[in-house]
Design a protein around this motif. Structure first.
Motif, PDB file in Angstrom:
ATOM      1  N   ASN A  34       0.846  -1.189   0.000  1.00  0.00           N
ATOM      2  CA  ASN A  34       0.000   0.000   0.000  1.00  0.00           C
ATOM      3  C   ASN A  34       0.881   1.237   0.000  1.00  0.00           C
ATOM      4  OD1 ASN A  34      -2.310  -1.518   0.063  1.00  0.00           O
ATOM      5  ND2 ASN A  34      -2.379  -1.589   2.296  1.00  0.00           N
ATOM      6  N   ALA A  35       1.127   1.744  -1.163  1.00  0.00           N
ATOM      7  CA  ALA A  35       1.907   2.966  -1.301  1.00  0.00           C
ATOM      8  C   ALA A  35       1.155   3.884  -2.256  1.00  0.00           C
ATOM      9  CB  ALA A  35       3.289   2.660  -1.833  1.00  0.00           C
ATOM     10  N   PRO A  36       0.181   4.618  -1.749  1.00  0.00           N
ATOM     11  CA  PRO A  36      -0.622   5.469  -2.633  1.00  0.00           C
ATOM     12  C   PRO A  36       0.214   6.569  -3.272  1.00  0.00           C
ATOM     13  CG  PRO A  36      -1.132   5.939  -0.339  1.00  0.00           C
ATOM     14  CD  PRO A  36      -0.192   4.768  -0.350  1.00  0.00           C
ATOM     15  N   GLY A  37       0.017   6.730  -4.557  1.00  0.00           N
ATOM     16  CA  GLY A  37       0.704   7.786  -5.298  1.00  0.00           C
ATOM     17  C   GLY A  37       2.144   7.473  -5.633  1.00  0.00           C
ATOM     18  N   ALA A  38       2.609   6.256  -5.368  1.00  0.00           N
ATOM     19  CA  ALA A  38       4.000   5.927  -5.635  1.00  0.00           C
ATOM     20  C   ALA A  38       4.251   5.669  -7.116  1.00  0.00           C
ATOM     21  CB  ALA A  38       4.421   4.711  -4.836  1.00  0.00           C
ATOM     22  N   SER A  39       3.218   5.253  -7.832  1.00  0.00           N
ATOM     23  CA  SER A  39       3.389   4.941  -9.242  1.00  0.00           C
ATOM     24  C   SER A  39       2.333   5.646 -10.067  1.00  0.00           C
ATOM     25  CB  SER A  39       3.275   3.434  -9.465  1.00  0.00           C
ATOM     26  OG  SER A  39       3.335   3.149 -10.839  1.00  0.00           O
ATOM     27  N   LYS A  40       2.770   6.265 -11.146  1.00  0.00           N
ATOM     28  CA  LYS A  40       1.831   6.916 -12.050  1.00  0.00           C
ATOM     29  C   LYS A  40       1.567   6.046 -13.277  1.00  0.00           C
ATOM     30  CE  LYS A  40       2.959  11.493 -10.522  1.00  0.00           C
ATOM     31  NZ  LYS A  40       3.279  12.847 -10.876  1.00  0.00           N
ATOM     32  N   LEU A  41       2.026   4.810 -13.227  1.00  0.00           N
ATOM     33  CA  LEU A  41       1.851   3.893 -14.354  1.00  0.00           C
ATOM     34  C   LEU A  41       0.677   2.949 -14.134  1.00  0.00           C
ATOM     35  CD1 LEU A  41       5.569   2.988 -15.042  1.00  0.00           C
ATOM     36  CD2 LEU A  41       4.150   4.617 -16.271  1.00  0.00           C
ATOM     37  N   GLU A  42      -0.222   3.295 -13.232  1.00  0.00           N
ATOM     38  CA  GLU A  42      -1.371   2.451 -12.973  1.00  0.00           C
ATOM     39  C   GLU A  42      -2.308   2.488 -14.167  1.00  0.00           C
ATOM     40  OE1 GLU A  42      -3.052   4.100  -9.505  1.00  0.00           O
ATOM     41  OE2 GLU A  42      -1.477   3.359  -8.192  1.00  0.00           O
ATOM     42  N   GLY A  43      -2.970   1.383 -14.414  1.00  0.00           N
ATOM     43  CA  GLY A  43      -3.929   1.353 -15.499  1.00  0.00           C
ATOM     44  C   GLY A  43      -4.192  -0.055 -15.981  1.00  0.00           C
ATOM     45  N   ASN A  44      -4.969  -0.145 -17.017  1.00  0.00           N
ATOM     46  CA  ASN A  44      -5.361  -1.421 -17.578  1.00  0.00           C
ATOM     47  C   ASN A  44      -4.403  -1.775 -18.704  1.00  0.00           C
ATOM     48  OD1 ASN A  44      -6.661  -3.653 -18.440  1.00  0.00           O
ATOM     49  ND2 ASN A  44      -8.565  -2.641 -19.001  1.00  0.00           N
ATOM     50  N   SER A  45      -3.693  -2.879 -18.557  1.00  0.00           N
ATOM     51  CA  SER A  45      -2.729  -3.290 -19.577  1.00  0.00           C
ATOM     52  C   SER A  45      -3.201  -4.514 -20.340  1.00  0.00           C
ATOM     53  CB  SER A  45      -1.372  -3.558 -18.937  1.00  0.00           C
ATOM     54  OG  SER A  45      -1.489  -4.626 -18.030  1.00  0.00           O
ATOM     55  N   SER A  46      -4.505  -4.788 -20.309  1.00  0.00           N
ATOM     56  CA  SER A  46      -4.995  -5.979 -21.004  1.00  0.00           C
ATOM     57  C   SER A  46      -4.864  -5.839 -22.522  1.00  0.00           C
ATOM     58  CB  SER A  46      -6.444  -6.252 -20.626  1.00  0.00           C
ATOM     59  OG  SER A  46      -7.265  -5.189 -21.050  1.00  0.00           O
ATOM     60  N   TRP A  47      -4.820  -4.620 -23.032  1.00  0.00           N
ATOM     61  CA  TRP A  47      -4.671  -4.442 -24.473  1.00  0.00           C
ATOM     62  C   TRP A  47      -3.287  -4.903 -24.928  1.00  0.00           C
ATOM     63  CZ3 TRP A  47      -0.896  -1.334 -26.538  1.00  0.00           C
ATOM     64  CH2 TRP A  47      -0.270  -0.440 -25.653  1.00  0.00           C
ATOM     65  N   ILE A  48      -2.283  -4.818 -24.056  1.00  0.00           N
ATOM     66  CA  ILE A  48      -0.941  -5.287 -24.417  1.00  0.00           C
ATOM     67  C   ILE A  48      -0.955  -6.802 -24.565  1.00  0.00           C
ATOM     68  CG2 ILE A  48       1.450  -5.481 -23.621  1.00  0.00           C
ATOM     69  CD1 ILE A  48       1.076  -2.785 -22.243  1.00  0.00           C
ATOM     70  N   ILE A  49      -1.628  -7.478 -23.648  1.00  0.00           N
ATOM     71  CA  ILE A  49      -1.723  -8.934 -23.723  1.00  0.00           C
ATOM     72  C   ILE A  49      -2.474  -9.344 -24.986  1.00  0.00           C
ATOM     73  CG2 ILE A  49      -2.660 -10.979 -22.580  1.00  0.00           C
ATOM     74  CD1 ILE A  49      -2.203  -9.449 -19.924  1.00  0.00           C
ATOM     75  N   GLY A  50      -3.536  -8.621 -25.312  1.00  0.00           N
ATOM     76  CA  GLY A  50      -4.284  -8.901 -26.533  1.00  0.00           C
ATOM     77  C   GLY A  50      -3.446  -8.678 -27.777  1.00  0.00           C
ATOM     78  N   LEU A  51      -2.644  -7.621 -27.776  1.00  0.00           N
ATOM     79  CA  LEU A  51      -1.778  -7.330 -28.923  1.00  0.00           C
ATOM     80  C   LEU A  51      -0.729  -8.419 -29.110  1.00  0.00           C
ATOM     81  CD1 LEU A  51      -0.950  -5.304 -31.132  1.00  0.00           C
ATOM     82  CD2 LEU A  51       0.561  -4.262 -29.441  1.00  0.00           C
ATOM     83  N   ILE A  52      -0.151  -8.888 -28.011  1.00  0.00           N
ATOM     84  CA  ILE A  52       0.837  -9.968 -28.099  1.00  0.00           C
ATOM     85  C   ILE A  52       0.187 -11.243 -28.627  1.00  0.00           C
ATOM     86  CG2 ILE A  52       2.326 -11.480 -26.718  1.00  0.00           C
ATOM     87  CD1 ILE A  52       2.909  -9.024 -24.968  1.00  0.00           C
TER      88      ILE A  52
END
Length: 75
Positions: A34-52
């Motif tokens: 639990n480190a709020p605000g530690a990473s700005k790379l949060e998000g949904n990366s399922s499109w990368i898996i779909g692309l691969i």
């Protein structure tokens, strides 16, 4: 015979890539911090898996559909 060999090689390569993903998904254990605000790379990366997956599928189709028969060439 060549097409079966290429399909077998493609299936083996896919299993090598998919095995670690399936194992990590099946474990159910996840280390979390639990480190709020530690990473700005949060998000949904399922499109990368779909692309691969899409690229792997296209590569497999190209390998299987490739015509290996050489036409005789006369000078």
């Amino acid at each position: 015979m060549q097409m079966i060999k290429k399909a077998a090689i493609s299936l083996a390569a896919l299993s090598v890539v998919a095995a670690p993903v399936a194992a990590s998904a099946a474990s159910g254990l996840r280390a979390a911090s639990n480190a709020p605000g530690a990473s700005k790379l949060e998000g949904n990366s399922s499109w990368i898996i779909g692309l691969i997956g899409l690229l792997a599928g296209i590569t497999a189709i190209v390998l299987v559909a490739e015509d290996d028969e050489d036409s005789p060439v006369s000078p």
